[in-house]
Enzyme design. Structure first.
Site, PDB file in Angstrom:
ATOM      1  N   LYS A  38       0.847  -1.190   0.000  1.00  0.00           N
ATOM      2  CA  LYS A  38       0.000   0.000   0.000  1.00  0.00           C
ATOM      3  C   LYS A  38       0.884   1.241   0.000  1.00  0.00           C
ATOM      4  O   LYS A  38       1.785   1.377   0.832  1.00  0.00           O
ATOM      5  CB  LYS A  38      -0.923   0.042   1.224  1.00  0.00           C
ATOM      6  N   GLY A  64       0.618  -2.818   8.860  1.00  0.00           N
ATOM      7  CA  GLY A  64       1.604  -1.750   8.799  1.00  0.00           C
ATOM      8  C   GLY A  64       2.733  -1.956   9.781  1.00  0.00           C
ATOM      9  O   GLY A  64       3.636  -2.755   9.546  1.00  0.00           O
ATOM     10  N   ARG A  65       2.656  -1.279  10.912  1.00  0.00           N
ATOM     11  CA  ARG A  65       3.758  -1.265  11.875  1.00  0.00           C
ATOM     12  C   ARG A  65       4.107  -2.643  12.410  1.00  0.00           C
ATOM     13  O   ARG A  65       5.252  -2.890  12.774  1.00  0.00           O
ATOM     14  CB  ARG A  65       3.393  -0.337  13.036  1.00  0.00           C
ATOM     15  N   ILE A  96     -14.499  16.593  -7.344  1.00  0.00           N
ATOM     16  CA  ILE A  96     -15.525  16.578  -8.376  1.00  0.00           C
ATOM     17  C   ILE A  96     -15.272  15.378  -9.303  1.00  0.00           C
ATOM     18  O   ILE A  96     -14.124  14.937  -9.458  1.00  0.00           O
ATOM     19  CB  ILE A  96     -15.551  17.898  -9.164  1.00  0.00           C
ATOM     20  N   PRO A  97     -16.321  14.806  -9.889  1.00  0.00           N
ATOM     21  CA  PRO A  97     -16.156  13.579 -10.680  1.00  0.00           C
ATOM     22  C   PRO A  97     -15.091  13.661 -11.763  1.00  0.00           C
ATOM     23  O   PRO A  97     -14.338  12.693 -11.970  1.00  0.00           O
ATOM     24  CB  PRO A  97     -17.552  13.372 -11.278  1.00  0.00           C
ATOM     25  N   THR A 151     -11.176   3.765   9.731  1.00  0.00           N
ATOM     26  CA  THR A 151     -11.100   2.905  10.922  1.00  0.00           C
ATOM     27  C   THR A 151     -10.810   3.654  12.211  1.00  0.00           C
ATOM     28  O   THR A 151     -10.964   3.104  13.294  1.00  0.00           O
ATOM     29  CB  THR A 151     -10.032   1.810  10.730  1.00  0.00           C
ATOM     30  N   LEU A 206      -5.567   6.621  -2.204  1.00  0.00           N
ATOM     31  CA  LEU A 206      -5.727   8.063  -2.405  1.00  0.00           C
ATOM     32  C   LEU A 206      -6.967   8.637  -1.718  1.00  0.00           C
ATOM     33  O   LEU A 206      -7.051   9.846  -1.516  1.00  0.00           O
ATOM     34  CB  LEU A 206      -5.804   8.372  -3.905  1.00  0.00           C
ATOM     35  N   LYS A 207      -7.951   7.783  -1.407  1.00  0.00           N
ATOM     36  CA  LYS A 207      -9.205   8.248  -0.799  1.00  0.00           C
ATOM     37  C   LYS A 207      -9.763   9.443  -1.590  1.00  0.00           C
ATOM     38  O   LYS A 207     -10.055  10.504  -1.044  1.00  0.00           O
ATOM     39  CB  LYS A 207      -8.996   8.619   0.670  1.00  0.00           C
TER      40      LYS A 207
END
Length: 231
Positions: free
Chosen positions: A34, A209-210, A67-68, A119, A62-63
């Site tokens: 990721k 991750g960590r 605008i579309p 989360t 990227l979340k």
């Protein structure tokens, strides 16, 4: 599915050198990484190209929430880089998610994943921004909207997976950040779970991750996570 293909290692690094060091330490153990906003901003898209050239799959987190037209352009850029997954914010609504899905059609290997509820967010956080109901209810609401838009999958916490599978069936990918080994700190995740519990509930992929990247021996830590999925 090979358990190595289910584990995505989050390269939450603030420079390219640190990220490359982790990739080198993991070697052939890890197939999927990721890359989030921190590393992308620090190292640029060339680092994504570097991973793809090594035969790694890349989840570009990227979340997208714009605008579309802008979302579609970002998805096309991600597809050109060769990434396997890119995220769009479910709270952006049907238009944004549909634009992402349509833009991805030119890249057969690219899957659009809708982020449901981050989360780290709690029911109280949702109330603060004017959303009624619980986080669990909002996750299901956005998941159904993502399905209507044609998204290939969802980002949700380990605690949401069972309800999503029950409601949506076996088809969508469900990628779960916020997984930690038993005894590890959940850090900023408000709705965590173990890798084994997430997969048992129906997650298609877990993001670690960590637990791996900050271990004295990242490859050994990755093998420990993988072994836990096979029990």
């Amino acid at each position: 599915m090979d358990t190595r293909d289910q584990i995505i290692v989050a390269l939450d690094c603030d420079d390219r050198a640190g990220a490359e060091r982790i990739v080198g330490q993991l070697g052939e153990e890890c197939r999927f990484y990721k890359v989030g906003l921190e590393l992308l901003t620090a190292a640029g898209p060339d680092f994504v190209t570097f991973l793809v050239a090594q035969g790694k799959e890349v989840f570009l987190d990227l979340k997208l929430f714009e605008i579309p037209n802008s979302v579609a352009g970002a998805v096309r850029a991600a597809g050109t880089l060769g990434v396997s997954m890119v995220t769009v914010h479910g709270m952006g609504g049907l238009g944004i998610m549909t634009a992402a899905v349509e833009a991805a059609r030119a890249f057969p290997g690219l899957r659009i994943l809708a982020l449901t509820v981050v989360t780290s967010m709690t029911d109280e956080d949702l109330t603060d921004i004017g959303i009624g109901g619980s986080a669990a209810e909002q996750v299901l609401r956005l998941a159904r909207l993502a399905g209507k838009a044609g998204c290939h999958g969802l980002i949700a916490s380990p605690q949401d997976v069972a309800a999503l599978r029950s409601a949506l069936g076996a088809d969508p990918l469900i990628v779960t950040p916020g997984v930690t080994l038993p005894g590890d700190s959940p850090a900023e995740h408000a709705r965590p779970g173990t890798p084994r519990a997430a997969i048992a509930a129906g997650a298609s992929h877990i993001v670690v991750g960590r637990t791996v990247t900050r271990a004295p021996d990242p490859a050994a830590a990755f093998r420990l996570v993988r072994a836990g999925l096979s029990r």
